[in-house]
Enzyme design. Structure first.
Site, short mmCIF file in Angstrom:
data_model
loop_
_atom_site.label_atom_id
_atom_site.label_comp_id
_atom_site.label_asym_id
_atom_site.label_seq_id
_atom_site.Cartn_x
_atom_site.Cartn_y
_atom_site.Cartn_z
N ASP A 11 0.87 -1.19 0.00
CA ASP A 11 0.00 0.00 0.00
C ASP A 11 0.90 1.23 0.00
O ASP A 11 1.73 1.40 0.91
CB ASP A 11 -0.86 -0.04 1.28
CG ASP A 11 -1.79 1.16 1.39
OD1 ASP A 11 -2.76 1.06 2.14
OD2 ASP A 11 -1.54 2.19 0.72
N ILE A 12 0.78 2.05 -0.99
CA ILE A 12 1.70 3.19 -1.13
C ILE A 12 1.57 4.15 0.06
O ILE A 12 2.56 4.79 0.43
CB ILE A 12 1.46 3.91 -2.47
CG1 ILE A 12 2.68 4.80 -2.81
CG2 ILE A 12 0.16 4.73 -2.47
CD1 ILE A 12 2.85 5.11 -4.24
N GLY A 33 -9.14 4.98 -5.83
CA GLY A 33 -7.84 4.31 -5.94
C GLY A 33 -6.75 4.90 -5.08
O GLY A 33 -6.94 5.21 -3.90
N VAL A 34 -5.57 5.06 -5.68
CA VAL A 34 -4.41 5.64 -4.97
C VAL A 34 -4.75 7.02 -4.43
O VAL A 34 -4.50 7.36 -3.27
CB VAL A 34 -3.21 5.75 -5.94
CG1 VAL A 34 -2.09 6.57 -5.35
CG2 VAL A 34 -2.71 4.38 -6.33
N ASP A 35 -5.40 7.83 -5.27
CA ASP A 35 -5.75 9.23 -4.92
C ASP A 35 -6.62 9.25 -3.67
O ASP A 35 -6.37 10.00 -2.72
CB ASP A 35 -6.51 9.83 -6.11
CG ASP A 35 -6.46 11.35 -6.14
OD1 ASP A 35 -7.11 11.92 -7.04
OD2 ASP A 35 -5.79 11.96 -5.29
N SER A 122 -1.87 5.15 -14.03
CA SER A 122 -2.80 5.02 -15.16
C SER A 122 -3.34 3.61 -15.40
O SER A 122 -4.17 3.43 -16.29
CB SER A 122 -2.18 5.50 -16.49
OG SER A 122 -2.16 6.92 -16.54
N THR A 123 -2.90 2.61 -14.62
CA THR A 123 -3.30 1.22 -14.92
C THR A 123 -4.55 0.80 -14.14
O THR A 123 -4.94 -0.37 -14.19
CB THR A 123 -2.15 0.25 -14.61
OG1 THR A 123 -1.84 0.31 -13.22
CG2 THR A 123 -0.93 0.59 -15.44
N GLY A 124 -5.20 1.72 -13.45
CA GLY A 124 -6.46 1.40 -12.76
C GLY A 124 -7.62 2.02 -13.51
O GLY A 124 -7.95 1.61 -14.63
N TYR A 126 -7.79 4.54 -15.19
CA TYR A 126 -7.45 5.09 -16.52
C TYR A 126 -7.17 4.01 -17.56
O TYR A 126 -6.82 4.31 -18.70
CB TYR A 126 -6.30 6.09 -16.40
CG TYR A 126 -6.70 7.46 -15.84
CD1 TYR A 126 -8.02 7.72 -15.46
CD2 TYR A 126 -5.78 8.48 -15.68
CE1 TYR A 126 -8.39 8.94 -14.96
CE2 TYR A 126 -6.14 9.72 -15.17
CZ TYR A 126 -7.46 9.95 -14.83
OH TYR A 126 -7.84 11.18 -14.32
N1 APR Z 1 -1.34 1.60 -3.03
C1 APR Z 1 -0.73 1.22 -4.18
N2 APR Z 1 -1.38 1.03 -5.34
C2 APR Z 1 -2.73 1.21 -5.32
C3 APR Z 1 -3.44 1.60 -4.17
C4 APR Z 1 -2.68 1.78 -2.97
N3 APR Z 1 -3.25 2.15 -1.81
N4 APR Z 1 -4.77 1.70 -4.49
C5 APR Z 1 -4.88 1.38 -5.79
N5 APR Z 1 -3.66 1.07 -6.30
C6 APR Z 1 -3.30 0.66 -7.67
C7 APR Z 1 -4.41 0.18 -8.55
O1 APR Z 1 -4.67 -1.19 -8.30
C8 APR Z 1 -3.79 0.40 -9.92
O2 APR Z 1 -2.93 -0.68 -10.22
O3 APR Z 1 -2.79 1.82 -8.33
C9 APR Z 1 -2.91 1.64 -9.74
C10 APR Z 1 -3.49 2.92 -10.33
O4 APR Z 1 -4.90 2.90 -10.18
P1 APR Z 1 -5.76 4.23 -9.90
O5 APR Z 1 -5.58 4.64 -8.50
O6 APR Z 1 -7.14 3.95 -10.40
O7 APR Z 1 -5.07 5.37 -10.80
P2 APR Z 1 -5.21 5.68 -12.36
O8 APR Z 1 -5.48 4.46 -13.18
O9 APR Z 1 -4.01 6.51 -12.67
O10 APR Z 1 -6.53 6.59 -12.44
C11 APR Z 1 -6.47 7.88 -11.88
O11 APR Z 1 -8.50 7.56 -10.66
O12 APR Z 1 -8.67 7.73 -8.39
C12 APR Z 1 -8.88 8.40 -9.56
O13 APR Z 1 -8.60 10.70 -9.00
C13 APR Z 1 -8.00 9.62 -9.67
O14 APR Z 1 -9.12 10.41 -11.64
C14 APR Z 1 -7.94 9.79 -11.17
C15 APR Z 1 -7.89 8.35 -11.67
#
Ligand code: APR
Length: 178
Positions: A11-12, A33-35, A122-124, A126
């Site tokens: 978990d980041i 997600g991460v955000d 971007s792999t979630g 996006y």
């Molecule tokens: N720690 C590490 N990796 C994580 C965590 C965490 N706590 N939570 C999710 N991830 C992984 C996801 O499984 C994925 O592999 O991070 C990767 C990126 O996924 P997203 O968070 O969905 O980011 P992204 O694909 O860049 O989409 C960004 O999503 O949350 C919204 O506001 C954000 O609009 C933006 C978009």
């Protein structure tokens, strides 16, 4: 090659690197997600600084990066970057993803940060294909580290399958680059 890059599953928000990178959106107002995790664990100080940044310079363009406090987390800083949304690969997504990694590392360098954790940008939500994104991420970070040897760049993968994907790509790239 690739010696300053570490790959872990985790978990980041729990990382103790000086900075962690957020996969944000251009509004910098948080998301899922991460955000979502970063704002939830780090607390309101992060959003307060994001609002100041947007008030000062507007929305964050895809591929750019800015820095804020990490609030309550072990890390000191969050480097917010916006990865590209995947539209099939003909809208410069590869270059925009390269920019997101490169500009995040440049912001770290500009702030004398030597240890940084990245999620798989971007792999979630996006929907950027994981293998293609991992190759871009690892090659871009490795190229940057050849010029600017930061102490550690850590990729924090959320799933075992993502970790395996990154591992196999490092194995392939480091054999090819010898
Ligand atoms: N720690 C590490 N990796 C994580 C965590 C965490 N706590 N939570 C999710 N991830 C992984 C996801 O499984 C994925 O592999 O991070 C990767 C990126 O996924 P997203 O968070 O969905 O980011 P992204 O694909 O860049 O989409 C960004 O999503 O949350 C919204 O506001 C954000 O609009 C933006 C978009």
């Amino acid at each position: 090659m690739y010696e300053n890059i570490t790959l872990i599953q985790g978990d980041i928000t729990a990382q103790d690197t000086q900075a962690i990178v957020n996969a944000a959106n251009s509004s910098l107002m948080g998301g899922g997600g991460v955000d979502g995790a970063i704002h939830r664990v780090g607390g309101p100080a992060i959003l307060a600084e994001c609002k100041q940044i947007v008030a000062r310079q507007g929305r964050l363009p895809t591929g750019q990066a800015v820095i804020t406090t990490a609030g309550n987390m072990k890390a000191r800083y969050v480097i917010h970057t916006v990865g590209p949304v995947w539209h099939g690969g003909d809208r410069d997504e590869d270059e925009l993803l390269r920019n997101a990694y490169r500009n995040s590392l440049q912001v770290a360098l500009d702030n004398n940060i030597s240890t940084v954790s990245f999620p798989s940008i971007s792999t979630g939500a996006y929907r950027f294909p994981i293998e293609r994104a991992a190759r871009i991420a690892l090659q871009t970070v490795n190229e940057f580290l050849q010029q600017h040897p930061l102490e550690e760049v850590r990729f924090v993968l959320f799933s075992a399958s993502d970790l395996e994907c990154y591992r196999s790509i490092v194995h392939h790239l480091s054999r090819r680059d010898v």
